[in-house]
Design an enzyme around this catalytic site. Structure first.
Site, mmCIF file in Angstrom:
data_model
loop_
_atom_site.group_PDB
_atom_site.id
_atom_site.type_symbol
_atom_site.label_atom_id
_atom_site.label_comp_id
_atom_site.label_asym_id
_atom_site.label_seq_id
_atom_site.Cartn_x
_atom_site.Cartn_y
_atom_site.Cartn_z
ATOM 1 C CD GLN A 112 -48.068 79.106 -23.490
ATOM 2 O OE1 GLN A 112 -48.949 78.237 -23.463
ATOM 3 N NE2 GLN A 112 -48.360 80.403 -23.591
ATOM 4 C CD GLN A 165 -46.465 77.043 -27.275
ATOM 5 O OE1 GLN A 165 -47.317 76.224 -27.626
ATOM 6 N NE2 GLN A 165 -46.737 78.315 -27.087
ATOM 7 C CG ASP A 166 -42.897 78.736 -24.577
ATOM 8 O OD1 ASP A 166 -42.610 78.994 -25.757
ATOM 9 O OD2 ASP A 166 -43.729 79.387 -23.929
ATOM 10 N NE ARG A 223 -43.897 83.065 -32.308
ATOM 11 C CZ ARG A 223 -45.194 82.866 -32.065
ATOM 12 N NH1 ARG A 223 -46.112 83.447 -32.815
ATOM 13 N NH2 ARG A 223 -45.568 82.072 -31.074
#
Length: 531
Positions: free
Chosen positions: A324, A346-347, A436
């Site tokens: 993250q 990511q993120d 998701r």
């Protein structure tokens, strides 16, 4: 992103919602019902009875009285939890506990602020029921974010004093109670000419001006002898003067600014104006691998309301191997990002909470790179999916709605979803999904958006190898096109809507999701209110 379970089963959630609705309609608002009967209409009646069923709280003639009593009880609990959190700071002995404490104490202070703001706004009739639901949603999200950070750092017991305060339950009750006042939705078919109080006539003129640089209050430049060589120094100046929340424009000249920036709660109506996404770049490299929580990894964090950014790149260079690593974290209510770029893996973009609008922006990343629990609309944006680590799948969104009464969700409208240049050579070997479910009531829709052929035919990915949230989430697609837009092979989850109804789609437009007709005209940024 770290797993965070709200400990509610799917079946019980459905039963709870239907039971609450039935009980709520049984109570005559003029009957002077006792607190016990009112509390039975909430998700957490035991806590409700305990904190409200004493002394002067024994009867509430109107639902509006009950709402205010519940809110005041939530504030009392929040103040108590705030004291506990402050004391926790004295126990920090490691870097991990200090990192978690800094996040949690700040987030809890923001919760206290949002609860007080809600009560004041409703008492004075200066705020709408929609405002109240937004702020209560944010107040609960703050706590969930704190607990998630604890889990990420393997300090699950650290926030126990906050969890045992029953604050989350009391905010959840207030959300459920206030939702009854949202039956009459705000009129989203008419533009409200009564601009928000923070927008003056001068604001409306200058925000519609093409060349804002000459109107800036201060200029940030890396040139020698510059008064403001860093962006944070300009923000510190803005916070040191008495400007009575008037718009403060910071012109950031071209350059790469390697700094982590914090626009704290209360530092409102800040505007960043850059020289364009290729020229004005704010960059950092904080990450989970570097010892930060997801929340704390942000290159730029924004909490003050009414924030606007134009022509800026927000970047996190930690790389895909670092987990993250947030480029932008925003919890700014009534905020706008226009012609900006958000770059990470990511993120990348953490839309934490409250009402946000992104127009003509570029967002790039790999895993869950548009995530959070804001009510947020992305319009006419380009979403670039990058090459992940070997063996990883790409997931564009991970929406974090954890309570069924929160009015949050991600809406991607009139956008383009395409592979980034580094993914194109290996696109056939990487699975890419639309999203998701990060939390139990996750809500995400794609509306009239171009989906390139690299999107997996199933469209959506489970959280782990589970059926978590399949019946409680809301995922939808409407009018999308491109080789990846076919819905015939999409997931068969109960909460998935491959052909959304027009009525449902309206709830996720600028007008429906963020009540944009009521405040976006004041910013001067172009937008489509409906479809």
């Amino acid at each position: 992103m770290a797993w965070f379970n709200l400990f509610a089963s799917t079946l019980l959630s459905v039963i709870m919602l239907s039971s609450l609705a039935a009980l709520s309609t049984q109570i005559n608002e003029e009957s002077g019902a006792d607190i016990n009967r009112w509390c039975q209409t909430t998700p957490h009646p035991n806590q409700c009875n305990y904190f409200l069923g004493r002394g002067q709280h024994r009867a509430s003639r109107h639902r509006s009285d009950f709402r205010m009593l519940a809110l005041q009880a939530a504030i009392d609990n929040a103040n108590e939890a705030q004291g506990c959190a402050k004391n926790l700071g004295k126990t920090c002995r490691t870097n991990a506990t200090r990192v978690v404490w800094n996040d949690c104490y700040r987030l809890l202070n923001n919760t206290v602020f949002q609860l007080n703001q809600t009560v004041t706004g409703l008492r004075t009739n200066r705020s709408s029921n929609f405002d109240a639901q937004t702020w209560l949603s944010a107040a609960l999200t703050n706590l969930q974010t704190c607990f998630t950070g604890c889990n990420e750092m393997n300090l699950t017991d650290f926030a126990t004093p906050i969890k045992t305060s029953n604050l989350t339950e009391m905010i959840s009750n207030s959300l459920a109670i206030n939702s009854q006042f949202l039956k009459q939705k705000p009129d989203t078919n008419q533009t409200n000419d009564d601009y928000p109080t923070w927008v003056t006539r001068r604001d409306r003129r200058l925000l519609a001006t093409v060349s804002l640089q000459s109107l800036a209050n201060v200029t940030v430049s890396q040139a020698p002898e510059s008064r403001f060589p860093t962006i944070q120094s300009a923000l510190d100046f803005a916070g040191s003067i008495d400007r009575q929340d008037k718009r403060f424009i910071i012109y950031i000249k071209s350059g790469v600014y390697n700094e982590n920036i914090d626009i704290v709660n209360g530092l409102n109506n800040i505007m960043f104006v850059g020289d364009g996404i290729r020229y004005t770049i704010i960059t950092g490299n904080r990450s989970a691998a570097g010892g930060f929580t997801t929340y704390g990894s942000a290159t730029v964090g924004v909490e003050g309301s009414g924030f606007i950014a134009r022509g800026i790149t927000f970047r996190n260079t930690a790389g895909p191997q670092s987990g993250q690593a947030v480029a932008l974290r925003s919890a700014s209510d009534l905020s706008v990002f226009y012609a900006c770029s958000f770059e990470g893996y990511q993120d990348t973009l953490f839309a934490v909470s409250q009402r946000q609008f992104y127009k003509l922006c570029y967002i790039s990343g790999t895993v869950d790179f548009i995530f959070g629990n804001a009510a947020v609309v992305f319009q006419n944006c380009v979403i670039l999916v990058r090459k992940p680590l070997t063996g990883q799948s790409n997931t564009i969104t991970a929406q974090g709605r954890g309570d069924p009464f929160q009015n949050s969700g991600i809406s991607i409208h009139n956008c383009r979803v395409i592979p980034a240049p580094d993914l194109i050579p290996v696109v056939g070997s990487v699975q890419t999904y639309l999203g998701r479910p990060w939390q139990e009531y996750s809500r995400t829709v794609f509306i009239k958006t171009y989906l390139d052929g690299f999107i997996n035919p199933k469209g959506w990915l489970p959280w782990g190898n589970t059926d978590f949230a399949f019946t409680t989430l809301y995922y939808g697609e409407y009018g999308c096109f491109g080789d990846g837009s076919g819905v015939e092979n999409r997931v068969d989850w109960a909460g998935y809507h491959g052909n959304m109804s027009l009525a449902d789609v309206q709830d996720f437009t600028v007008a429906g999701l963020i009540a944009g007709r009521m405040w976006l005209p004041a910013t001067g940024v172009p937008f489509i209110s409906g479809l």
